[in-house]
Design a protein around this motif. Structure first.
Motif, mmCIF file in Angstrom:
data_model
loop_
_atom_site.group_PDB
_atom_site.id
_atom_site.type_symbol
_atom_site.label_atom_id
_atom_site.label_comp_id
_atom_site.label_asym_id
_atom_site.label_seq_id
_atom_site.Cartn_x
_atom_site.Cartn_y
_atom_site.Cartn_z
ATOM 1 N N UNK A 147 0.825 -1.213 0.000
ATOM 2 C CA UNK A 147 0.000 0.000 0.000
ATOM 3 C C UNK A 147 0.857 1.260 0.000
ATOM 4 N N UNK A 148 1.919 1.251 0.792
ATOM 5 C CA UNK A 148 2.782 2.438 0.926
ATOM 6 C C UNK A 148 3.456 2.753 -0.409
ATOM 7 N N UNK A 149 3.954 1.730 -1.079
ATOM 8 C CA UNK A 149 4.635 1.953 -2.349
ATOM 9 C C UNK A 149 3.642 2.383 -3.427
ATOM 10 N N UNK A 150 2.452 1.776 -3.441
ATOM 11 C CA UNK A 150 1.439 2.227 -4.405
ATOM 12 C C UNK A 150 1.126 3.702 -4.207
ATOM 13 N N UNK A 151 1.048 4.138 -2.964
ATOM 14 C CA UNK A 151 0.735 5.539 -2.685
ATOM 15 C C UNK A 151 1.837 6.476 -3.179
ATOM 16 N N UNK A 152 3.076 6.063 -3.006
ATOM 17 C CA UNK A 152 4.207 6.941 -3.309
ATOM 18 C C UNK A 152 4.487 7.101 -4.805
ATOM 19 N N UNK A 153 4.197 6.082 -5.592
ATOM 20 C CA UNK A 153 4.800 5.973 -6.921
ATOM 21 C C UNK A 153 4.111 6.797 -8.005
ATOM 22 N N UNK A 154 2.928 7.347 -7.729
ATOM 23 C CA UNK A 154 2.325 8.268 -8.682
ATOM 24 C C UNK A 154 1.362 7.656 -9.666
ATOM 25 N N UNK A 155 0.998 6.384 -9.457
ATOM 26 C CA UNK A 155 0.104 5.716 -10.401
ATOM 27 C C UNK A 155 -1.352 5.741 -9.953
ATOM 28 N N UNK A 157 -3.524 8.043 -8.910
ATOM 29 C CA UNK A 157 -4.479 8.996 -9.510
ATOM 30 C C UNK A 157 -4.976 8.556 -10.879
ATOM 31 N N UNK A 158 -4.146 7.866 -11.637
ATOM 32 C CA UNK A 158 -4.561 7.379 -12.947
ATOM 33 C C UNK A 158 -5.626 6.299 -12.829
ATOM 34 N N UNK A 161 -11.034 8.216 -10.367
ATOM 35 C CA UNK A 161 -12.008 8.924 -11.192
ATOM 36 C C UNK A 161 -11.677 10.399 -11.335
ATOM 37 N N UNK A 162 -10.522 10.812 -10.850
ATOM 38 C CA UNK A 162 -10.123 12.211 -10.925
ATOM 39 C C UNK A 162 -9.980 12.829 -9.560
ATOM 40 N N UNK A 163 -10.972 12.641 -8.706
ATOM 41 C CA UNK A 163 -10.924 13.222 -7.363
ATOM 42 C C UNK A 163 -10.376 12.242 -6.339
ATOM 43 N N UNK A 164 -10.695 10.971 -6.508
ATOM 44 C CA UNK A 164 -10.287 9.968 -5.519
ATOM 45 C C UNK A 164 -9.321 8.991 -6.167
ATOM 46 N N UNK A 165 -8.041 9.003 -5.758
ATOM 47 C CA UNK A 165 -7.102 8.004 -6.289
ATOM 48 C C UNK A 165 -7.477 6.612 -5.792
ATOM 49 N N UNK A 166 -7.208 5.611 -6.618
ATOM 50 C CA UNK A 166 -7.598 4.242 -6.299
ATOM 51 C C UNK A 166 -6.383 3.331 -6.419
ATOM 52 N N UNK A 167 -6.167 2.506 -5.416
ATOM 53 C CA UNK A 167 -5.085 1.520 -5.457
ATOM 54 C C UNK A 167 -5.529 0.293 -6.242
ATOM 55 N N UNK A 168 -4.566 -0.400 -6.834
ATOM 56 C CA UNK A 168 -4.832 -1.716 -7.407
ATOM 57 C C UNK A 168 -5.133 -2.655 -6.241
ATOM 58 N N UNK A 212 8.124 -1.021 -13.446
ATOM 59 C CA UNK A 212 7.098 -1.842 -14.083
ATOM 60 C C UNK A 212 5.906 -1.014 -14.568
ATOM 61 N N UNK A 213 5.500 0.007 -13.809
ATOM 62 C CA UNK A 213 4.187 0.612 -14.027
ATOM 63 C C UNK A 213 4.213 2.003 -14.637
ATOM 64 N N UNK A 214 5.352 2.698 -14.660
ATOM 65 C CA UNK A 214 5.326 4.121 -14.980
ATOM 66 C C UNK A 214 5.686 4.490 -16.419
ATOM 67 N N UNK A 215 5.827 3.531 -17.310
ATOM 68 C CA UNK A 215 6.215 3.881 -18.680
ATOM 69 C C UNK A 215 5.234 4.865 -19.311
ATOM 70 N N UNK A 216 3.940 4.584 -19.201
ATOM 71 C CA UNK A 216 2.941 5.464 -19.806
ATOM 72 C C UNK A 216 2.895 6.817 -19.107
ATOM 73 N N UNK A 217 3.071 6.807 -17.805
ATOM 74 C CA UNK A 217 3.046 8.053 -17.049
ATOM 75 C C UNK A 217 4.195 8.971 -17.433
#
Length: 398
Positions: A147-155, A157-158, A161-168, A212-217
């Motif tokens: 959870x901590x790494x998902x929060x930090x890495x910047x993915x 918000x993508x 829905x725009x207002x609420x970021x969602x974790x995988x 792994x996850x940030x290429x598109x970002x």
């Protein structure tokens, strides 16, 4: 012959021995990959066991969640905080090719089990340390779950829905770190085959997930010159509702777009300049989706998928788990498999992601009970029956 009575393994990594001191997911899944590939993996647990054992309700002493990250291993329970327990692991490491741990930085060293401690007794050892942020840096002492790494890495918000970021909603960071550790261990073993030297490998969850996850970002953060163009973002992952479910796919190539238009009777749409090529089609994907959605909604999933297959358009039904288990291609592939265990009965597992024609794998082995193989492993490392009895009496092992 079953794994319970023999450590002999099949697969391209048979003949290698790995000590797995890790807990939860980020380390154990890496050890399981090596076990799947045929390595002999010895899971070293604390006397009260890996905390993951308690995550799902156990059946006959085994939690299913723990099983899915620890199959094909053997378990020995050791008090690593005791001097004798630490010495036992040092003695075992002499005859091992690799070791995996995911303690916080400094913990292995305090236990006398850091890389510098073990390379003195086994300079050929490949030592994989999996942690959140690395062995140094401003965050090195912070605890780090997925959870901590998902929060930090910047993915996140993508995902929202725009207002609420969602974790995988899966420990994807842990899993990627585990797969990265297995890949890195294999690379280090390959290097050892050339120069004969072991080494330490530090897999940082933060970096593994970012890589792994940030290429598109990073599309608009790649070229740093002031005049570099910016590419508008496009959401190409919309699921379409049908009469009885949902479907998901991508209309990228021109032939696929024409096939979609033909299947839905939207011939005029095929000449719309907003969708004239793959690039502009992606940039205008929202407008295209709005054109397609009502036509897809008027068809059943089966009708729509049949039309897509006829016209060469890549789409699939959005399955739930039961739908996937019943899917004909998943069944043909053996994406999951069943096997019989003497203690737990009929079980289902996830298959390995590659087929080795020359060195086939055998995955029909459950995860071990806590300390199930303690005596067997101690005998393997030349402990006499009296020594085993003494270690048990002193509560060094379980």
């Amino acid at each position: 012959m079953t794994f319970e009575t023999s450590p002999e393994r099949r697969g391209p990594c048979s003949g290698y021995r790995v000590l797995d001191l890790s807990t939860m997911v980020s380390g154990p899944m890496g050890g399981q990959i090596l076990a799947d590939l045929g390595a002999e993996v010895i899971k070293v647990e604390a006397l009260d066991g890996d905390a993951l054992r308690g995550v799902s309700i156990p059946y006959r002493g085994m939690g299913s969640y723990f099983h899915h990250f620890n199959r094909s291993k053997r378990s020995i329970a050791i008090d690593l905080k005791s001097a004798e327990g630490s010495e036992l692991v040092r003695r075992m490491s002499v005859e091992c090719d690799a070791l995996i741990e995911n303690f916080r930085p400094g913990v292995a060293e305090r236990l006398g089990l850091g890389y510098d401690d073990l390379k003195t007794v086994n300079p050929r050892l490949v030592y994989a340390s999996v942690n959140g942020f690395g062995d140094d840096g401003p965050y090195k002492d912070r605890p780090a779950y997925d959870h901590v790494i998902q929060a930090l890495t910047g993915f996140m918000p993508r995902q929202g829905t725009g207002e609420i970021p969602v974790a995988v909603k899966s420990p994807v960071v842990d899993k990627i770190a585990a797969m990265s550790s297995a890949m890195s261990i294999l690379a280090a073993l390959l290097s050892r085959g050339t120069d004969g030297e072991g080494q330490k490998v530090n897999v940082k969850m933060l970096d593994a997930w970012a890589a792994f996850i940030l290429h598109e970002q990073l599309v608009n953060e790649t070229y740093l010159a002031a005049d570099a163009p910016k590419t508008p973002s496009a959401d190409i992952y919309r699921a379409f509702a049908t009469k009885d479910g949902h479907v998901l796919g991508l209309i990228f190539q021109d032939a696929q777009f024409r096939g979609m238009c033909k299947a839905l009777g939207l011939i005029d749409l095929s000449s719309d300049p907003r969708f004239a090529s793959p690039g502009v089609r992606i940039m205008n994907i929202g407008a295209l989706n709005e054109q397609l959605a009502p036509h897809i909604a008027g068809m059943t999933t089966a009708e729509f998928l049949a039309a897509m297959e006829e016209n060469g358009v890549p789409f699939a039904a959005v399955n739930d788990l039961q739908g996937f288990l019943a899917d004909p291609q998943a069944k043909f592939n053996g994406s999951t498999f069943e096997f019989e265990d003497a203690k737990l009965g009929r079980m289902r597992g996830l298959n390995f992601f590659a087929i080795f024609q020359g060195t086939p794998l055998d995955l029909r082995h459950r995860a071990p009970m806590l300390g199930e193989h303690t005596d067997e492993i101690l005998r393997q490392f030349k402990y006499s029956p009296s020594e085993v009895d003494r270690l048990r009496a002193a509560k060094v092992v379980r």
